[in-house]
Design an enzyme around this catalytic site. Structure first.
Site, PDB file in Angstrom:
ATOM      1  N   ASP A  60    -105.241 -32.700-102.763  1.00  0.00           N
ATOM      2  CA  ASP A  60    -105.365 -32.914-101.324  1.00  0.00           C
ATOM      3  C   ASP A  60    -106.165 -34.196-101.074  1.00  0.00           C
ATOM      4  OD1 ASP A  60    -104.042 -30.466-100.750  1.00  0.00           O
ATOM      5  OD2 ASP A  60    -105.885 -29.401-101.228  1.00  0.00           O
ATOM      6  N   HIS A 279     -98.766 -29.579-107.037  1.00  0.00           N
ATOM      7  CA  HIS A 279     -99.444 -29.371-105.759  1.00  0.00           C
ATOM      8  C   HIS A 279    -100.286 -30.617-105.513  1.00  0.00           C
ATOM      9  CE1 HIS A 279    -101.397 -26.911-102.573  1.00  0.00           C
ATOM     10  NE2 HIS A 279    -102.444 -27.689-102.839  1.00  0.00           N
ATOM     11  N   ASP A 331     -94.190 -23.639-112.267  1.00  0.00           N
ATOM     12  CA  ASP A 331     -93.923 -24.974-111.727  1.00  0.00           C
ATOM     13  C   ASP A 331     -93.596 -24.894-110.237  1.00  0.00           C
ATOM     14  OD1 ASP A 331     -93.696 -27.695-111.603  1.00  0.00           O
ATOM     15  OD2 ASP A 331     -91.755 -27.813-112.626  1.00  0.00           O
ATOM     16  N   GLU A 340    -101.950 -27.698-109.594  1.00  0.00           N
ATOM     17  CA  GLU A 340    -102.713 -28.813-109.023  1.00  0.00           C
ATOM     18  C   GLU A 340    -103.503 -29.549-110.104  1.00  0.00           C
ATOM     19  OE1 GLU A 340    -105.562 -29.741-105.163  1.00  0.00           O
ATOM     20  OE2 GLU A 340    -105.483 -27.706-105.962  1.00  0.00           O
TER      21      GLU A 340
END
Length: 382
Positions: A60, A279, A331, A340
């Site tokens: 993120d 991610h 996955d 991530e």
């Protein structure tokens, strides 16, 4: 579970390249990860400070000082000598002791502040040779605990390894830390009577299900350092030679690179089979260079987050959270605990790869790390 001719040099190069894909702010002309564009250029402006630059810690678009400092420390270990200018930070931390968990929104510290203070004092003594830091460690050695993990939160094992190395060079008053790090190794080694951490059927250290490779990579880093420093370790009635400890550490690297039941690499871009649905916001949304139109938050979620397609940008070198306790990996982009990547996983992995690339001594590994730091360039420390 075949892993023919593992190319550790390639894995090392790609694990370092990963950090360029994590860059924030105005990117330099030398940027090699071309899908990553300038981002977060106005960070800090509401408070009239310039907070642009730096590195996103994971998938993120957030920059955390807590994990970034751990990342830099792991990358620097054995390669960089700390400057005396950092001592004022230690004095401040020692004066205002408190748990970070009291005010944190993310990455809360549950291990307390004692490990960080001992970790800092150990590094400062190594860098400055100022006996006051050694005295600080000895005065507070009761804080040291026998642990079975090494992470951004719990740094006891890293501190113990650092001080045990000094014990090996003549600082005999640090014997407790040698005992502590031996306990850490014994908690990990298969066949040890004091083993605490299980391995999966495929051979991977499995500490906890959430982003387990962060713990496996950091533990592997310390296993290599122990085997490079000591002739072996006695775990109850079982003795493990340095070569046995090193072999187990190598098996963890090989598992990550593809010698596992899934026959896949958990480093993106390494080998013929690796995760494709990370991610990771930057990797999962088309680059502005091929999709110049604005992608809103809702658009990103509805059009890309839930897409079954592979990410449009291959984040070469990224190590994901890894498989579950049964060596399985879905996955799936939404499965952030396993898909991530983080900077601190790669940082620990770089050290382990360097250990394998070195020929026989820790000094040669340090020379290699110094070369790698020159390759990464100074932007890693922003």
């Amino acid at each position: 579970m075949e892993l023919a001719n593992a190319d550790y040099a390639e894995a090392c190069s790609k694990s370092i390249l990963f950090f360029e894909g994590q860059r924030s702010g105005k990117l330099p002309p030398s940027q090699r990860v071309t899908w990553r564009g300038d981002s977060a250029l106005s960070d800090g402006k509401p408070d009239n400070v310039d907070l642009s630059g730096g590195y996103y810690d994971a998938g993120d678009n957030v920059k955390f000082g807590w994990t970034t400092s751990f990342t830099v420390c792991l990358l620097s270990w054995g390669a960089i000598e700390y400057e005396k200018g950092f001592t004022s930070l230690f004095d401040f931390a020692d004066k205002y002791r408190a748990s970070y968990s009291a005010s944190c929104p993310f990455y809360c510290s549950y291990s307390g502040y004692q490990d960080e203070l001992l970790w800092a004092a150990a590094w400062l003594h190594k860098a400055t040779k100022d006996s006051s830091y050694l005295n600080y460690v000895l005065s507070n050695k009761g804080w040291s605990q026998q642990v079975n993990e090494f992470s951004w939160d719990n740094k006891f094992a890293g501190m113990q390894m650092l001080l045990a190395k000094e014990f090996s060079t003549g600082e005999k008053q640090l014997s407790q830390f040698k005992t502590n790090i031996d306990s850490f190794v014994c908690a990990l080694m298969p066949g040890s009577s004091s083993k605490q951490i299980k391995t999966t059927n495929g051979g991977l250290l499995f500490i906890r299900d959430s982003s387990n490779l962060q713990y496996a990579t950091s533990a592997t880093m310390l296993l290599f350092m122990h085997s490079n420093t000591f002739a072996g370790v006695q775990c109850g009635s079982t003795h493990f030679s340095a070569s046995q400890v090193r072999a187990f550490a190598k098996s963890q690297v090989d598992y990550i690179l593809g010698k596992n039941p899934k026959n896949m690499s958990y480093m993106v871009g390494y080998g013929s089979k690796y995760p494709t649905r990370l991610h990771h916001r930057g990797a999962s949304i088309p680059s502005i260079k091929v999709h110049p139109a604005k992608v809103g938050c809702n658009d990103g979620y509805s059009n890309y987050y839930n897409s079954p397609n592979a990410n449009p940008n291959v984040h070469v070198g990224a190590i994901v959270g890894g498989p579950d306790g049964n060596d399985q990996f879905s996955d799936s982009r939404s499965d952030y605990s396993h898909s991530e990547p983080t900077t601190y996983m790669n940082a620990a992995f770089v050290s382990s790869i360097a250990a394998l690339l070195s020929t026989s001594t820790i000094e040669q590994g340090s020379i290699y790390l110094s070369h790698m730091n020159q390759t990464v360039d100074s932007n890693i420390y922003l």
